[in-house]
Design a protein around this motif. Structure first.
Motif, mmCIF file in Angstrom:
data_model
loop_
_atom_site.group_PDB
_atom_site.id
_atom_site.type_symbol
_atom_site.label_atom_id
_atom_site.label_comp_id
_atom_site.label_asym_id
_atom_site.label_seq_id
_atom_site.Cartn_x
_atom_site.Cartn_y
_atom_site.Cartn_z
ATOM 1 N N CYS A 28 0.822 -1.214 0.000
ATOM 2 C CA CYS A 28 0.000 0.000 0.000
ATOM 3 C C CYS A 28 0.856 1.264 0.000
ATOM 4 O O CYS A 28 0.489 2.257 -0.636
ATOM 5 C CB CYS A 28 -0.949 -0.016 1.182
ATOM 6 S SG CYS A 28 -2.214 -1.317 1.078
ATOM 7 N N CYS A 31 1.627 2.256 -3.487
ATOM 8 C CA CYS A 31 0.488 2.183 -4.418
ATOM 9 C C CYS A 31 0.031 3.602 -4.769
ATOM 10 O O CYS A 31 0.036 4.496 -3.922
ATOM 11 C CB CYS A 31 -0.659 1.425 -3.757
ATOM 12 S SG CYS A 31 -2.170 1.366 -4.747
ATOM 13 N N LEU A 33 -2.848 4.632 -5.114
ATOM 14 C CA LEU A 33 -4.138 4.984 -4.516
ATOM 15 C C LEU A 33 -4.057 5.311 -3.029
ATOM 16 O O LEU A 33 -5.051 5.701 -2.413
ATOM 17 C CB LEU A 33 -5.134 3.842 -4.748
ATOM 18 C CG LEU A 33 -5.394 3.560 -6.236
ATOM 19 C CD1 LEU A 33 -6.155 2.267 -6.426
ATOM 20 C CD2 LEU A 33 -6.149 4.702 -6.874
ATOM 21 N N CYS A 45 -7.104 5.051 1.955
ATOM 22 C CA CYS A 45 -6.939 4.600 0.575
ATOM 23 C C CYS A 45 -8.160 5.073 -0.198
ATOM 24 O O CYS A 45 -9.276 4.949 0.296
ATOM 25 C CB CYS A 45 -6.858 3.084 0.542
ATOM 26 S SG CYS A 45 -7.099 2.404 -1.115
ATOM 27 N N CYS A 59 -3.811 -5.022 -2.134
ATOM 28 C CA CYS A 59 -5.055 -5.545 -2.701
ATOM 29 C C CYS A 59 -4.893 -5.608 -4.209
ATOM 30 O O CYS A 59 -3.914 -5.101 -4.775
ATOM 31 C CB CYS A 59 -6.277 -4.710 -2.288
ATOM 32 S SG CYS A 59 -6.595 -3.283 -3.350
HETATM 33 FE FE1 SF4 Z 1 -3.488 0.328 -3.162
HETATM 34 FE FE2 SF4 Z 1 -5.218 -1.605 -2.555
HETATM 35 FE FE3 SF4 Z 1 -3.481 -0.751 -0.735
HETATM 36 FE FE4 SF4 Z 1 -5.477 0.790 -1.495
HETATM 37 S S1 SF4 Z 1 -5.663 -1.157 -0.410
HETATM 38 S S2 SF4 Z 1 -3.382 1.443 -1.214
HETATM 39 S S3 SF4 Z 1 -5.657 0.271 -3.675
HETATM 40 S S4 SF4 Z 1 -2.978 -1.792 -2.655
#
Ligand code: SF4
Length: 66
Positions: A28, A31, A33, A45, A59
């Motif tokens: 994360c 990422c 997002l 997120c 995810c």
């Molecule tokens: Fe990225 Fe999924 Fe983590 Fe959100 S939950 S930061 S979309 S990897």
């Protein structure tokens, strides 16, 4: 306050969210997002409104930070 995302939450399950990534080089914290501040263990997120995800989580929506 936002609460930690439950991996059993239906949307989390649909995206196979886990608190600890099993994918090398993907979590994360790197990422596109993720929101919030670098270094925070739990961060918002954009695809899980009102929840916090683990910086070391993952995810299926993971996308490389530009
Ligand atoms: Fe990225 Fe999924 Fe983590 Fe959100 S939950 S930061 S979309 S990897």
């Amino acid at each position: 306050a936002n609460e930690q995302l439950d991996p059993e939450n239906p949307q989390a399950k649909a995206l196979q969210y886990v608190h600890k990534s099993a994918k090398e080089g993907q979590d994360c914290a790197n990422c596109a997002l993720i929101q919030g501040s670098d270094g925070e263990p739990w961060r918002p997120c954009s695809i899980f409104p009102g929840k916090l995800v683990n910086s070391e989580g993952w995810c299926a929506a993971w996308a490389k930070k530009p």
